[in-house]
Motif scaffolding. Structure first.
Motif: not given
Ligand SMILES: Nc1ncnc2c1ncn2[C@@H]1O[C@H](COP(=O)(O)OP(=O)(O)OP(=O)(O)O)[C@@H](O)[C@H]1O
Ligand SMILES: Nc1ncnc2c1ncn2[C@@H]1O[C@H](COP(=O)(O)OP(=O)(O)OP(=O)(O)O)[C@@H](O)[C@H]1O
Ligand SMILES: [Mg+2]
Ligand SMILES: [Mg+2]
Lengths: 279, 296, 402, 284, 383
Positions: B29, B35, B91, B229, B233, B273, B276-277, B280, B284, E62, E124-125, E127-128, E131-132, E134
């Motif tokens: 990355f 990705l 993307i 993440v 990244l 996950y 992770m959220i 984030l 962020p 995304l 968020l922006r 790729i983050y 994946v978030a 996801l």
């Protein structure tokens, strides 16, 4: 002017973007060894394209050379990879600075000197840059992207100097710089040149450009329409009017031509239509 | 308490493997802003090669070969596909790697079938007791290797010319080219390094206490996404932290699932996950990721 | 759906009327009977799908050499769904008009989605599963004991053997989904009845490493672990059981085993601790049906055999027995097949299965289960520990109705 | 949020004691100034003096560490950028910020956002009101494009324009929000003398024809001195001088920190040319 | 650009549109179940793809969670229209609403789920965010498996038949014959799918060409610039998510109507990924591309499989070598690669060049001559 050996020569190069947009039309230009050559021209005249062609980055913009050749000394470099052209000592400071904003100032400079294997000459180059732009030394650990526009411009030039260029191509180096710094940069250019680097300077600030240059070219619609020793061009009336801002004072109807008139937007009318629509 | 520590150890040892894969994500990355979804099947490929060759070359030789093949394939993906793509939309490039992943994973699972790929590694089923805790030696080896690799990558990116070239290219390929950086080489080496890393991770994923790798290992590799993440990244160091977090959270949430049975089960699938959220929302760009900068 | 004559669509023609006194429906001609198969040959269950296919193929090849059913050759139209649900559904609608029934449809989501349609279309089908949720359909065939019965029989056996005793805690690692849920129902029942404490650990099908589940169970002090898992997870559990020093016996549902596991690092641990409970005979069993399968398999295929092959052979024979019955009744239409199904009360599958009785569709055709354990042999990698038997507990077990 | 009054009432934009620090760096420190309605107010100073930071604080991109921003009676200090824009403060960016893939026309239409209403439903269903609105504003966009001189570029993606053209599109876009205050960050950077002169003329027209007040950051002293009504000078984030161009031009602090003309004039060095361009001093 | 060219292109477009309308209208008279069902899946997928393209292509966000929002729509419908009943693994509850109302509400519920995600999507922006999002897939799977009384758990739930003012989208009720063809479930759903796709397409096209679409695109390209132009960035990011989840919800309802049963397995990561692939293959930001991408991705494996028996190089089911499904997986993977490798703007790019629409980068030569601004000021210098 062809007496002295040439550092770089653009021989009748034509270039275009995509299929249709022609940006250079048999442009011809010479940079004698040890000279400072200025290129003037309106917006969209093809100055930046000319530099891209010299550095080989036109392809990254969807551009293509359709004719002619670029020489460094005797070697043709037209269409080579940018990296190979850099290896010939042709270094460009691109339009809009393009510093690496996430890297620190110091790291930006390291990128500039990335091809210098010799540690000592790298250190020397760095010292020279810091000498020219003390602010860079102060901010060496700052992320470059957070610096002011002018500071970034200094960094961009400093970064190019780290590569110890043989030919330095500058695309509007005075862009966004304070008058003092512009002066300074003019000095720096002269200084770099004195130390043996040939310089090609694309500038909107014709005063500066013609001040430091030995030769100058005027580009129009991708064509060289005028060239000659800088001092001669300085005195050309057309140049004076177009590029040096000579002429009538502001507001002179004759000089400025008929100007379009814009009426203020009628907010109340807009509001009326809306309420009519709503009801 | 012992139970907690046992879960913790288990989580750490799995987390380090996620970390290895996640470092690969971050390196790719960082260098190319892509990705790489094909990382999972690269891992499987590496492991497959190791298993095929271990009888002939011995374990270490086979690992070297597996790493080399995975690196070569990953590098080739960059050189022949990603680089030549008609678009530079990140993307689209991510989807490109997805396409590769689909094709590669299909072929590998066709070959592997129901086989369990198990390694002739020197650690076997041997364990080492650390106090009252029993840890498979293979996992200890994984820890050491992972730590070394993480430190190496950190240093590589931070201090070497290659690292600076990677970061410069990542940000502005044109400007980097103008500085004489061979961006193609930078990109290819990063992909190759990441591929090699994936192969190493694949081997550790298949050594004790795991009986081996099945053809679905590439799915497990997905856990490295939240890991990468969480860490940010573009930060290999962050990838290690992220991997550990995901591993430990999964292990603990699995272990204490009974206590929170109202949350449903199996929790270990989602817990990584969810964490992770939350991270984030707080940061962020992950824990150590470069913040997006807005300077106008 | 039937189609009228003046339609713009091509007319498949409704099943022609009797030629040899047998009524014929879709998928049946004077010389052939077409059966559909929607299975997974390339997706996550490709191995099982393939094995199921091989067993059935061996049976039907043999059948056709012996003259087929009703003098008709039985043809299998095998399609690969890759376990994809929409693909399975479109395969079904593509094939439905041309087959008499479906010899096999693999996947419980697929069965769940297609169930109502098949009922509507009077399609007789054999699902590739042993879930008790499939019981009670007039158009569905389960061959063997269901997952819950495997567990109940297995736990009874462990009690009998003294591997566990009343008051013990046992663990159950089970897959999300049909296999897991159904097996868990059985183990819960058995634990209740036998005074055991059951600790469940659900795992997703994609998980490969179940070390942390074993750690949890160890912490609970379990004396045995039941495994309704994928083979990979079985190996992982065995390795963890051994390595963590827990070393308790493991008892698996039939899909938890694959002979390939013997070659893994967990091979020794498996040989030491693992048992499998299933209602069909082992590949290397000493019964005529299994011998036949071994012979044909060796002649036809080169791969190492999978445990489930004898079952699919037997199951195919059960399906054809029903068709045979329908033929006897002179009605080879779909309705005829449905009518013939419960008429079969005692079917011998060459010893592969315990005697099968289909008279009550809400009952599994057998409740007997055998116990086997791993052994190094090239024929399925299992050896028999105990012949098929119905424990008292299993005999009394009230079947849940789906 | 309340709908901002859609009037063209010129209002005073004022910064009172604003300070902005980034980590350790103080970019702007206790700066106050006012942009009187209907005037051109220049903000000058050396590179890194904090001019763009001021812009960002005024438009809500940065929240000031201390101090307040007011438009008329309204406090802008805590407004987010789009709220500031909705109040009629338009701006251009020092480093061009256009949607590269969109055409010039679309970029300009974007700026009409605050003046238009059609939401997702109305646009999606293509209600006649939404279409009428779109047509009216397209008309106005054309007028503005004509005024700025980019009509011929309307259907080109902005990414393919030359630097100078992009600058003009930026100006047009800022005008398209129908601002009462317009903030221009280095509008003539990258333009040559005659082009700058044209731009200067346009800024005067914007003030005179539209009655818009302009806050201008620019390093081209010729331009600043000839069109600005008032000048504020920053150095190292601090305000060092304020007044009419003529007044500021004489200020020794300004001379030494920024203009450097003193040195240039005494040495008579040609390289100090930008300050001696002939438009200097020819105030309207 | 010459008037003639534009006019003839418009004609070509109109012709194409009317031709496809006719084809869609008469197809059920000729196609059998298999093709109709496939067509319906394509329509439904195209609706979903349009939504994802608005989000990812237009607004630049995304999302790997599209499958989740499909699931929300699908399950909301099943729950709202379903009654309380006995499922395979226990009692199920349902709201028992009229099915048409349930379908509309389900779409709304999906949109609401998109709104709930806005604290994350707004912050968020790139790729983050990808994946978030996801995470939603995994959380969704977890909920679908565990919240059994509503979802039916692993086994899922039967999908109630859709009926609209007494007209059901099922085999009968009322029995319908058109030109001698009995109009059963597939035929009826075909028209439903086509109609909804049409509405979804027109709506999306208007959005993109209008005020809101432009705003989303500037948010994509430059957030600071967008907000300085008066665009509320967070609002638009959230709205984009809501809009795309509404589309996903509609697609979800349609798809489970065809599937007949909502099962969690279907709504996994692979589904989300396939939607992203549809968007990219079709062309990021291109609406016709979305439709093309959806048809391509959905139909390709089915058609391949359909004709697999006539492809000599494929092994028959159960044999060694490459099977039809594997082959179509390879082909799918490799086509994704090929499209991105060789076709810059996806299938949409192919259309555009077939129809002679010049690429935006290469403006026609006549414009090139005008690039010089302020031609009145051009210097007249001695050459
Ligand atoms: N990437 C591109 N794609 C298409 N056309 C381009 C591209 N870059 C430049 N052009 C066009 O090529 C012509 C020359 O542009 P160029 O950038 O070389 O001008 P310039 O002389 O540098 O102008 P300025 O002084 O404004 O920087 C212009 O008409 C411009 O629109
Ligand atoms: N986001 C930021 N983070 C950290 N420092 C910043 C940030 N933005 C600006 N700065 C610093 O604040 C100082 C003022 O920057 P600013 O951009 O306002 O200068 P300026 O007056 O516009 O200069 P120029 O004329 O060169 O554009 C600079 O030193 C810059 O490095
Ligand atoms: Mg330029
Ligand atoms: Mg600035």
């Amino acid at each position: 002017m062809s007496a002295s050996p040439l550092a770089l020569k653009v021989a009748d190069v034509s270039a275009r973007y995509g299929r249709a947009v022609s940006a250079l039309d048999r442009a011809a230009l010479e940079i004698p060894e040890g000279a400072v050559v200025a290129v003037l021209g309106n917006n969209g005249a093809g100055k930046t394209t000319l530099l891209r062609v010299m550095s080989g980055t036109h392809r990254l913009h969807g551009g293509e050379i359709t004719g002619g050749q670029v020489f460094v000394g005797e070697t043709p470099i037209g269409g080579l990879n940018p990296r190979k052209i850099v290896a010939h000592g042709v270094i460009q400071v691109p339009e809009g600075r393009r510093i690496f904003s996430r890297l620190t100032v110091e790291e930006n400079l390291r990128v500039g000197g990335i091809r210098t294997r010799d540690r000592r000459s790298a250190a020397e180059a760095r010292a020279r840059v810091f000498d020219l732009f003390p602010i860079l030394a102060d901010r060496r650990h700052q992320r470059a992207g957070l610096m002011s526009g002018g500071e970034q411009q200094m960094l961009a030039i400093g970064r190019a100097l780290m590569a110890s260029p043989r030919v330095l191509l500058l695309d509007e180096p005075s862009l966004g710089l304070a008058p003092l710094v512009v002066e300074q940069i003019a000095h720096v250019i002269t200084e770099i040149n004195r130390q043996g680097t040939s310089v090609l300077l694309v500038e909107q600030n014709a005063e500066v450009a013609l001040g430091v240059a030995t030769h100058a070219y005027v580009l129009e619609l991708g064509r060289v329409v005028l060239s000659g020793p800088a001092s001669e061009l300085r005195n050309s009336p057309a140049i004076r009017q177009l590029y040096l801002g000579d002429g009538a004072p502001l507001g002179d109807e004759v000089a400025d031509g008929p100007r379009p008139v814009l009426a203020p937007w009628d907010f109340t009318a807009a509001a009326r239509t809306r309420s009519r629509k709503a009801s | 308490m012992t139970y907690f520590v046992e879960l913790l150890i288990n989580g750490v040892s799995i987390g380090l493997i996620y970390a290895l894969i996640a470092i690969g994500f971050t390196v790719i990355f960082k260098a190319t802003q892509v990705l790489n979804f094909a990382q999972g099947s690269t891992l499987l490929l590496g492991a497959y090669v190791v298993v095929q060759l271990q009888e002939r070359l011995g374990f270490y030789g086979a690992v070297l070969a597996g790493v080399a093949v995975a690196a070569a394939v990953a590098g080739a993906i960059e050189v022949f596909l990603v680089r030549r793509a008609s678009t530079h939309e990140h993307i689209s490039l991510a989807i490109l790697t997805l396409g590769i992943d689909i094709a590669l994973a299909t072929e590998l699972s066709r070959r592997i079938g129901s086989e369990v790929l198990s390694f002739a590694d020197p650690w076997g089923n041997r364990t080492t007791a650390i106090g009252p805790f029993v840890v498979p030696q293979a996992r200890l080896a994984a820890m050491v290797v992972c730590a070394v690799i993480a430190v190496a990558f950190f240093a590589l990116l931070k201090y070497t010319s290659w690292g600076i070239a990677v970061r410069a290219t990542a940000e502005d390929p044109e400007a980097a080219a103008l500085m004489g950086i061979n961006r193609h080489r930078v990109a290819a080496t990063s992909w190759a390094l990441a591929g090699g890393l994936a192969a190493v991770a694949g081997v550790f994923m298949g050594t004790a206490p795991s009986p081996g790798l099945t053809s679905t290992a590439n799915v497990t590799a997905l856990n490295a996404f939240p890991a990468a993440v969480i860490g940010g990244l573009d930060s290999p160091g962050g990838a290690v932290v992220g991997g550990l977090i995901v591993g430990v959270v999964q292990s603990l949430s699995g272990g204490y699932n009974d206590q929170v049975s109202f949350l449903g089960s199996p929790l270990s699938e989602v817990s990584g996950y969810v964490v992770m959220i939350m991270i984030l929302l707080w940061r962020p760009s992950g824990l150590y990721g470069t913040r997006e900068m807005t300077r106008v | 759906a039937s189609v009228t004559a003046c339609s713009t669509k091509k007319d498949d023609g409704p099943g022609a009327e009797s030629a040899d006194g047998v009524k014929m429906g879709p998928g049946v001609t004077k010389s052939t009977i077409d059966l559909g198969v929607i299975t997974d040959l390339s997706g996550p269950f490709a191995t099982v799908g393939n094995a199921l296919n091989q067993g059935a193929q061996i049976w039907f090849d043999e059948l056709n050499t012996d003259g087929g059913i009703c003098g008709r050759e039985v043809k299998l139209d095998v399609r690969d769904s890759g376990y994809d649900l929409p693909k399975s559904i479109s395969l079904y609608s593509e094939m439905e008009a041309d087959v008499l029934g479906f010899q096999m449809i693999l996947g419980s989501p697929q069965m769940a989605a297609l169930g109502p349609k098949m009922e509507e279309d009077d399609i007789f089908v054999m699902p590739g599963s042993w879930a008790s949720s499939l019981l009670g359909r007039k158009n569905g065939l389960i061959v063997g004991a269901t997952f819950d019965l495997e567990m109940i029989n297995g736990i009874s056996w462990m009690m009998d053997e003294g591997l566990i005793k009343e008051g013990d805690t046992i663990g159950h690692i089970y897959l999300q989904g049909e296999l897991g849920e159904n097996a868990l129902a059985g183990s819960t029942y058995a634990a209740d009845q036998l005074g055991l404490t059951l600790v469940g650990q659900e795992v997703p099908p994609t998980a490969t490493d179940v070390t942390s589940q074993v750690t949890t169970l160890k912490n609970k002090g379990v004396k045995a672990i039941l495994l309704s898992t994928t083979p990979g997870q079985t190996a992982s559990a065995a390795a963890a059981d051994d390595a963590s020093g827990l070393k308790v016996p493991l008892l698996g549902s039939n899909p938890s085993w694959a002979p390939q596991l013997l070659g893994t690092a967990a091979g020794d641990a498996l040989k030491e601790h693992y048992y499998v409970a299933q209602s069909y005979q082992l590949f290397n069993a000493d019964v005529p049906g299994a011998e036949k399968v071994r012979e044909e398999y060796a002649a036809k295929y080169k791969d190492e055999p999978i445990a489930v092959i004898p079952w699919s052979y037997a199951a195919a024979s059960a399906y054809s027995a029903i068709l045979e019955k329908a033929c006897e009744n002179g009605d080879l239409t779909r309705e005829g097949v449905l009518a013939a199904y419960p008429e079969i009360t005692e079917l011998d599958t060459g010893g592969i299965m315990p005697p099968l009785d289909f008279s009550d569709p809400s009952e599994p055709p057998t409740r007997s289960v055998l116990i086997a354990r791993p052994e190094d042999n090239p024929l399925g990698g299992l050896k028999l520990v105990r012949e098929a038997e119905t424990s008292d507990l299993a005999a009394d077990y009230p079947m849940p109705q789906g | 949020m309340t709908t901002p009054p859609l009037t063209h009432q010129p209002r005073k934009l004022s910064a009172e004691g604003i300070t902005k620090t980034f980590g350790g760096v103080t970019a702007v420190s206790d700066v106050s100034f006012e942009v009187i309605p209907g005037t051109i107010h220049a903000l000058i100073g050396p590179n890194g003096a904090g001019k763009s930071t001021c812009f960002n604080v005024l438009t809500g991109v940065y929240r000031p560490t201390a101090g307040t921003v007011r438009l008329g009676d309204e406090m802008l200090t805590d407004c987010r950028p789009h709220e500031v824009a909705k109040l009629g403060v338009g701006r251009t960016f020092q480093n061009i910020a256009l949607a590269e893939r969109l055409s010039v026309r679309d970029n300009l239409m974007l700026a009409r956002h605050r003046l238009t209403r059609a939401g997702f439903v109305a646009t999606g269903l293509g209600l006649p009101g939404a279409r009428r609105e779109q047509r009216r504003h397209l008309e106005r966009v054309r007028e503005i494009a004509e005024f700025v001189g980019v009509t011929h570029l309307l259907s080109q993606p902005t990414g393919t324009l030359s630097y100078g053209d992009q600058k003009r599109v930026e100006l047009a876009r800022a005008l398209c929000i129908e601002p009462s205050v317009l903030l221009l960050d280095e509008p003539v950077a990258g333009l040559n003398a005659s082009e700058s002169r044209h731009m200067a003329r346009q800024i005067l027209d914007i003030r005179d024809q539209l009655g818009v007040s302009v806050l201008l950051v620019e390093h081209d002293m010729g331009l600043v001195m000839s069109i600005a009504d008032r000048v504020t000078v920053l150095d190292f984030g601090r305000l060092i001088a304020e007044g009419t161009p003529a007044h500021v031009q004489q200020d020794p602090a300004v001379l030494s920190a920024y203009l450097g003309t003193a040195a240039g004039a005494t040495s008579g060095d040609q390289s100090s040319a930008p300050l001696t361009s002939s438009t200097t001093g020819s105030t309207p | 650009m010459s008037e003639n060219l534009t006019a003839s292109r418009q004609w070509a477009t109109r012709l194409l549109v009317s031709a496809s309308v006719v084809v869609v209208l008469i197809a059920p008279l000729y196609l059998d179940q298999f093709w109709l069902q496939l067509g319906f899946f394509c329509f439904a997928a195209a609706v979903g793809t349009l939504g994802l393209n608005l989000l990812t292509g237009i607004a630049g966000l995304l999302s790997l969670a599209h499958g989740f929002f499909l699931a929300v729509g699908a399950y909301a419908y099943v729950f709202l229209a379903g009654g309380s009943e006995e499922g395979i693994s226990g009692a199920l509850v349902g709201a028992g609403l009229p099915s048409w109302l349930a379908a509309i509400l389900a779409v709304g519920v999906a949109g609401f789920a998109g709104l709930l995600f806005s604290p994350i999507s707004g912050r968020l922006r790139g790729i983050y965010l990808g994946v978030a999002s996801l995470a939603l897939i995994f959380i969704g799977q977890h909920v679908l498996h565990n919240y059994e009384s509503v979802t039916g758990g692993f086994y899922g739930r039967d999908v109630p038949t859709l009926s609209l003012f007494g007209f059901t989208f099922a085999e009968t009720d009322p029995v319908l014959m058109v030109l001698g063809v009995p109009f059963g479930r597939e035929e009826r759903l075909w028209y439903l799918g086509a109609a909804i796709l049409l509405v979804a397409y027109v709506f999306a096209r208007n959005i993109v060409a209008g005020r809101t679409g432009r705003a989303m695109q500037l948010v994509r390209d430059n957030e600071v610039a967008a907000s300085s132009m008066g665009i509320d960035v967070r609002h638009y990011k959230a709205s984009a998510f809501v809009l795309s989840s509404i589309y996903a919800g509609a697609a979800g309802v349609l798809i489970v109507l065809a599937l007949g049963r909502a099962v969690p397995d279907y709504f996994g990561l692979a589904l989300s990924i396939s939607y992203l692939i549809m968007v990219v293959i079709g062309g990021l930001g291109s609406l016709p591309g979305s439709v093309a991408g959806a048809f391509f991705v959905v139909a390709l494996p089915e058609v391949l499989n359909h004709y697999a028996t006539s492809l000599p190089f494929l092994s028959q089911p159960g044999g060694d070598g490459v099977s039809a499904v594997q082959f179509s997986e390879y082909l799918y993977g490799l086509l994704v690669v090929a499209v991105i490798l060789f076709i810059p703007r996806g299938l949409a790019g192919v259309f555009a060049s077939v129809r002679g629409r010049a690429a935006p980068r290469s403006a026609p030569a006549s414009d090139g001559a005008q690039l010089e601004p302020q031609s009145s000021e051009r210097p007249h210098l001695p050459a």
